[in-house]
Design a protein around this motif. Structure first.
Motif, PDB file in Angstrom:
ATOM      1  N   ILE A  42       0.834  -1.209   0.000  1.00 43.05           N
ATOM      2  CA  ILE A  42       0.000   0.000   0.000  1.00 43.05           C
ATOM      3  C   ILE A  42       0.865   1.255   0.000  1.00 43.05           C
ATOM      4  N   GLU A  43       1.934   1.245   0.790  1.00 43.05           N
ATOM      5  CA  GLU A  43       2.825   2.410   0.863  1.00 43.05           C
ATOM      6  C   GLU A  43       3.482   2.688  -0.488  1.00 43.05           C
ATOM      7  N   ARG A  44       3.929   1.631  -1.162  1.00 45.18           N
ATOM      8  CA  ARG A  44       4.561   1.810  -2.487  1.00 45.18           C
ATOM      9  C   ARG A  44       3.550   2.300  -3.509  1.00 45.18           C
ATOM     10  N   ASP A  45       2.342   1.738  -3.479  1.00 44.76           N
ATOM     11  CA  ASP A  45       1.311   2.145  -4.433  1.00 44.76           C
ATOM     12  C   ASP A  45       0.884   3.598  -4.205  1.00 44.76           C
ATOM     13  N   ALA A  46       0.842   4.029  -2.943  1.00 41.07           N
ATOM     14  CA  ALA A  46       0.486   5.419  -2.630  1.00 41.07           C
ATOM     15  C   ALA A  46       1.516   6.379  -3.199  1.00 41.07           C
ATOM     16  N   SER A  47       2.780   5.979  -3.141  1.00 40.30           N
ATOM     17  CA  SER A  47       3.846   6.812  -3.685  1.00 40.30           C
ATOM     18  C   SER A  47       3.712   6.947  -5.192  1.00 40.30           C
TER      19      SER A  47
END
Length: 391
Positions: free
Chosen positions: A285-290
């Protein structure tokens, strides 16, 4: 005209999230503002001298200050576009807010100077000269400033630039100021009554009001402000859209300049999920948000009970009680210490930001009272906190 200038001077103008493109937008808008305001200053100064009108000359120097504001905006946008470095790991985006605040200060300074001169002219009026040509020049000035205001507002919204929005507000204030000046000339030309000082005072108050509003709007992100509701909803819905995320709360967004934000959020996962599996989901989720938002998102993982029927029943009961007390209340981090004679319910109580400390205590007392009516064995351990979302 706006679209023509953008296509002519802004390379890759459609990529507004690119810091380099934002800088080009800001530099182009600043140069347009500098040239327009310098030309208006010269024209109005000549008209003011010919008419011996303090309100016209004051309006001219207001345009000169606007040119200075455009220069400040030019420098601010240029510096804000600098990438992160060793001393500033989050970039230089907040310089744009500082530049906008300097613009506000310049506007306020002009307003005070004009107010002082205009009040003096009320008590010691001077002879004016009415000229249709001069009025025509001022009407042209209104048209130019109106276009500048709309120009900066359109581009400011497009690239989320506080400097450009501040400049737009200043320009629209100038439209009202110059229109008032034209009114005083018409009144003098028709009736011979000199209201120059009175109109100058009104103009100065409009300028001061515009400056104060610009300052308020630019100080807010520097001091820290609640998360915009649309942004709050967009991020929470994005996080909660992933299978395995049961809910989220405590979203905080830190603004380091337009399109430069860092956020943290608590994401709820089942306490039966494996640690490695849940951690992998959070990382995804953190990578996709970036990638999707250009957002540096940090997620705190909160395990919640999903299997225990007793815990789920007690949580549902508490949610009903909170809704009865105030439909704006919510809870998270719900825990149960169960027993036959005593039951402890532990949770964080989220209240609206406008709640005072006294109001928080009153609503907590009400919740305790309503809970006791359901089950006298229950003891509540509540920690009241405010949401970071704008009302």
């Amino acid at each position: 005209m706006t679209d023509f200038l953008v296509k002519r001077f802004v390379k890759n103008f459609e990529q507004t999230e690119d810091p380099k493109v934002r800088t080009r937008y800001g530099m182009m808008a600043s140069m347009v503002g500098i040239w327009c305001n310098v030309i208006l200053f010269g024209a109005k100064l000549i008209v003011g001298i010919i008419l011996n009108s303090i309100s016209v000359m004051a309006d001219a120097f207001n345009n000169l200050s606007d040119a200075a504001s455009s220069i400040v905006g030019f420098v601010g946008v240029r510096m804000a576009g600098k990438p992160a470095d060793e001393e500033h790991p989050f970039g230089h985006g907040r310089i744009e807010y500082i530049a906008a605040f300097i613009v506000a200060f310049l506007v306020i300074q002009v307003g005070f100077s004009l107010l002082k001169t205009s009040v003096g002219k009320i008590f010691h009026p001077e002879v004016m000269t009415f000229s249709a040509v001069s009025v025509g020049i001022l009407l042209g000035s209104v048209a130019v400033k109106l276009w500048l205001g709309l120009f900066n507002r359109k581009l400011g919204k497009k690239i989320n630039s506080s400097v450009m929005l501040a400049t737009a507000a200043d320009s629209m204030g100038d439209v009202g100021a110059t229109s008032a000046t034209i009114l005083s000339l018409f009144v003098y030309g028709i009736s011979g009554v000199n209201i120059d000082g009175i109109v100058g005072t009104i103009v100065s108050l409009l300028v001061l009001w515009a400056g104060v509003n610009i300052a308020k709007d630019t100080l807010a992100p520097l001091i820290g402000e609640p998360v915009d509701r649309d942004v709050y909803q967009k991020i929470t819905e994005f996080v909660e859209s992933y299978p395995g995320i049961l809910g989220s709360h405590d979203l905080i967004v830190h603004n380091y300049g337009p399109s430069r934000s860092m956020a943290s959020i608590h994401a709820e996962v089942s306490n039966t999920d494996g640690m490695e599996e849940a951690h992998e989901l959070i990382d995804t989720i953190e990578r996709d948000a970036s990638r999707k938002f250009g957002l540096f998102l940090v997620i705190h993982m909160d395990p919640v009970e999903t299997k225990d029927v007793r815990v789920r029943e007690l949580r549902t009961m508490m949610e009903e009680i909170l809704n009865q007390a105030d439909s704006q209340l919510s809870l998270h981090d719900f825990r149960v210490v169960d027993g036959k004679e005593h039951i402890n319910l532990i949770f964080d109580l989220v209240v609206p930001r406008y709640y005072t400390n006294r109001k928080k205590e009153e609503v907590k007392d009400l919740i305790v009272k309503l809970t006791a009516q359901r089950d006298s064995r229950i003891t509540l351990v509540m920690t009241a906190e405010s949401s970071y979302c704008a009302e």
